[in-house]
Design a protein around this motif. Sequence first.
Motif, PDB file in Angstrom:
ATOM      1  N   ALA A  67       0.612  -1.248  -0.314  1.00  0.00           N
ATOM      2  CA  ALA A  67      -0.450   0.230   0.212  1.00  0.00           C
ATOM      3  C   ALA A  67       0.870   1.161  -0.013  1.00  0.00           C
ATOM      4  O   ALA A  67       1.827   0.817   0.289  1.00  0.00           O
ATOM      5  CB  ALA A  67      -1.178   0.198   0.684  1.00  0.00           C
ATOM      6  N   ARG A  68       0.145   2.184  -0.716  1.00  0.00           N
ATOM      7  CA  ARG A  68       0.674   3.500  -0.454  1.00  0.00           C
ATOM      8  C   ARG A  68       0.365   4.454   0.506  1.00  0.00           C
ATOM      9  O   ARG A  68      -0.971   4.918   1.443  1.00  0.00           O
ATOM     10  CB  ARG A  68       0.541   4.468  -1.220  1.00  0.00           C
ATOM     11  N   ARG A  69       1.601   4.390   1.247  1.00  0.00           N
ATOM     12  CA  ARG A  69       0.849   5.403   2.912  1.00  0.00           C
ATOM     13  C   ARG A  69       0.267   6.870   2.998  1.00  0.00           C
ATOM     14  O   ARG A  69       0.380   7.633   3.710  1.00  0.00           O
ATOM     15  CB  ARG A  69       1.940   4.997   4.231  1.00  0.00           C
ATOM     16  N   ASP A  70       1.095   7.488   1.737  1.00  0.00           N
ATOM     17  CA  ASP A  70       0.535   9.171   1.517  1.00  0.00           C
ATOM     18  C   ASP A  70      -0.533   9.008   0.885  1.00  0.00           C
ATOM     19  O   ASP A  70      -0.238   9.838   0.126  1.00  0.00           O
ATOM     20  CB  ASP A  70       1.908   9.736   1.001  1.00  0.00           C
ATOM     21  N   VAL A  71      -1.195   8.568   0.572  1.00  0.00           N
ATOM     22  CA  VAL A  71      -2.411   8.165  -0.029  1.00  0.00           C
ATOM     23  C   VAL A  71      -3.746   9.020   0.658  1.00  0.00           C
ATOM     24  O   VAL A  71      -3.851   8.456   1.991  1.00  0.00           O
ATOM     25  CB  VAL A  71      -3.222   7.440  -1.352  1.00  0.00           C
ATOM     26  N   LEU A  72      -4.566  10.328   0.704  1.00  0.00           N
ATOM     27  CA  LEU A  72      -5.695  10.401   1.254  1.00  0.00           C
ATOM     28  C   LEU A  72      -7.227  11.328   0.793  1.00  0.00           C
ATOM     29  O   LEU A  72      -7.511  10.657   1.405  1.00  0.00           O
ATOM     30  CB  LEU A  72      -5.481  12.061   1.674  1.00  0.00           C
ATOM     31  N   ARG A  73      -6.948  11.035  -0.113  1.00  0.00           N
ATOM     32  CA  ARG A  73      -8.135  10.492  -1.522  1.00  0.00           C
ATOM     33  C   ARG A  73      -8.539   9.114  -2.160  1.00  0.00           C
ATOM     34  O   ARG A  73      -6.985   9.121  -3.101  1.00  0.00           O
ATOM     35  CB  ARG A  73      -8.450  11.482  -1.927  1.00  0.00           C
ATOM     36  N   THR A  74      -8.857   9.193  -2.551  1.00  0.00           N
ATOM     37  CA  THR A  74      -9.446   7.813  -3.424  1.00  0.00           C
ATOM     38  C   THR A  74     -10.693   7.338  -4.638  1.00  0.00           C
ATOM     39  O   THR A  74     -11.835   7.935  -3.630  1.00  0.00           O
ATOM     40  CB  THR A  74      -8.920   6.658  -2.505  1.00  0.00           C
ATOM     41  N   HIS A  75     -10.991   6.475  -5.268  1.00  0.00           N
ATOM     42  CA  HIS A  75     -12.046   6.456  -5.723  1.00  0.00           C
ATOM     43  C   HIS A  75     -12.113   4.817  -5.418  1.00  0.00           C
ATOM     44  O   HIS A  75     -11.243   4.388  -6.245  1.00  0.00           O
ATOM     45  CB  HIS A  75     -12.264   6.452  -7.470  1.00  0.00           C
ATOM     46  N   PRO A  76     -13.087   4.669  -4.562  1.00  0.00           N
ATOM     47  CA  PRO A  76     -13.524   3.915  -3.777  1.00  0.00           C
ATOM     48  C   PRO A  76     -13.647   2.729  -5.024  1.00  0.00           C
ATOM     49  O   PRO A  76     -13.734   2.770  -6.323  1.00  0.00           O
ATOM     50  CB  PRO A  76     -15.152   3.553  -2.941  1.00  0.00           C
ATOM     51  N   VAL A  87     -10.094   8.353   2.355  1.00  0.00           N
ATOM     52  CA  VAL A  87      -9.213   6.913   2.436  1.00  0.00           C
ATOM     53  C   VAL A  87     -10.265   6.591   4.091  1.00  0.00           C
ATOM     54  O   VAL A  87     -10.197   5.866   3.882  1.00  0.00           O
ATOM     55  CB  VAL A  87      -8.501   6.562   2.489  1.00  0.00           C
ATOM     56  N   PHE A  88     -10.892   7.760   4.867  1.00  0.00           N
ATOM     57  CA  PHE A  88     -10.701   7.249   5.908  1.00  0.00           C
ATOM     58  C   PHE A  88     -12.907   6.595   6.006  1.00  0.00           C
ATOM     59  O   PHE A  88     -12.888   6.357   6.764  1.00  0.00           O
ATOM     60  CB  PHE A  88     -10.929   8.051   7.540  1.00  0.00           C
ATOM     61  N   ARG A  95      -3.408   4.416   2.766  1.00  0.00           N
ATOM     62  CA  ARG A  95      -4.218   4.833   4.135  1.00  0.00           C
ATOM     63  C   ARG A  95      -2.721   4.810   4.705  1.00  0.00           C
ATOM     64  O   ARG A  95      -2.084   4.375   4.543  1.00  0.00           O
ATOM     65  CB  ARG A  95      -4.595   4.041   4.956  1.00  0.00           C
ATOM     66  N   PRO A  96      -2.944   5.650   5.647  1.00  0.00           N
ATOM     67  CA  PRO A  96      -1.390   6.432   6.533  1.00  0.00           C
ATOM     68  C   PRO A  96      -1.080   4.764   7.497  1.00  0.00           C
ATOM     69  O   PRO A  96       0.175   4.662   7.680  1.00  0.00           O
ATOM     70  CB  PRO A  96      -2.067   7.561   7.586  1.00  0.00           C
ATOM     71  N   ASN A  97      -1.571   4.053   8.261  1.00  0.00           N
ATOM     72  CA  ASN A  97      -1.475   2.744   8.299  1.00  0.00           C
ATOM     73  C   ASN A  97      -2.139   1.583   8.048  1.00  0.00           C
ATOM     74  O   ASN A  97      -3.511   1.626   7.697  1.00  0.00           O
ATOM     75  CB  ASN A  97      -1.968   3.182   9.861  1.00  0.00           C
TER      76      ASN A  97
END
Lengths: 139, 139
Positions: A67-76, A87-88, A95-97
């Motif tokens: 996973a990439r930990r620096d992504v905060l927005r995504t297309h589900p 991402v939350f 996601r960060p973790n």
Amino acid sequence: MDLTDAGLELKPIGRVESPLIDPAAAPKQGDEGSPEAWLVFEPGLLDGLHGIRPGDRVLVLTWLDRARRDVLRTHPRDDLSNPEQGVFNTRSPHRPNPIGLHEVEIVSIDGLRLQVRDLEPKTGEVELDVEGETGVAGR
Amino acid sequence: MDLTDAGLELKPIGRVESPLIDPAAAPKQGDEGSPEAWLVFEPGLLDGLHGIRPGDRVLVLTWLDRARRDVLRTHPRDDLSNPEQGVFNTRSPHRPNPIGLHEVEIVSIDGLRLQVRDLEPKTGEVELDVEGETGVAGR
């Protein structure tokens, strides 16, 4: 392993053995056609499995090491036609973790090996935890 | 924080703030009597909350820093009359990787602060993740 001073450091409790080795072939969620797989625990953890029975449903937590930990927005579901979400608000692996949550059914038990149904992770993925329902309010 | 080479290391995404406990205050509602609490996120994570709405139910993952990591068997709910179980068959906080799982309802949102219901309040507890249902199969 001594983790007294290790802070927020996780230790692997086992690994996934699955016929799924190609990330592109993996279903997005476990109930969309995952084959049966094995959770293989580290030596010394047998006592932790006491009481788990075939037919039980448990939550498996894994470490999503790709996973990439620096992504905060995504297309589900990686579908650009789905509106972008934080991402939350999703189950995206990025996601960060990058902790994966998987609800699985226990098929069979062989010592330190649990055969499970509905697990989507791939071979080699690190297991962090298994959480059963015993002791949850009302059960 | 650069975690490229950090292995299985978690980073806090925020902290729990519980309300002041005032015996004279009106009782709050909650599944098991938990008062409403706030999840306070780190600066820079606002994009990750995009799309979360009051009324949503999300899973919150926390780090149970008071837990013992060398326990493999436990009496569920700390009740000696419950037969001993392996920790992986329970939700005991004492487990090799002490990650707490809490299903909560979002009450209100104020920037980087989410007010939630049904979270066992422990001020200062580290948040690791929030996982919504968007993109899960069938939703």
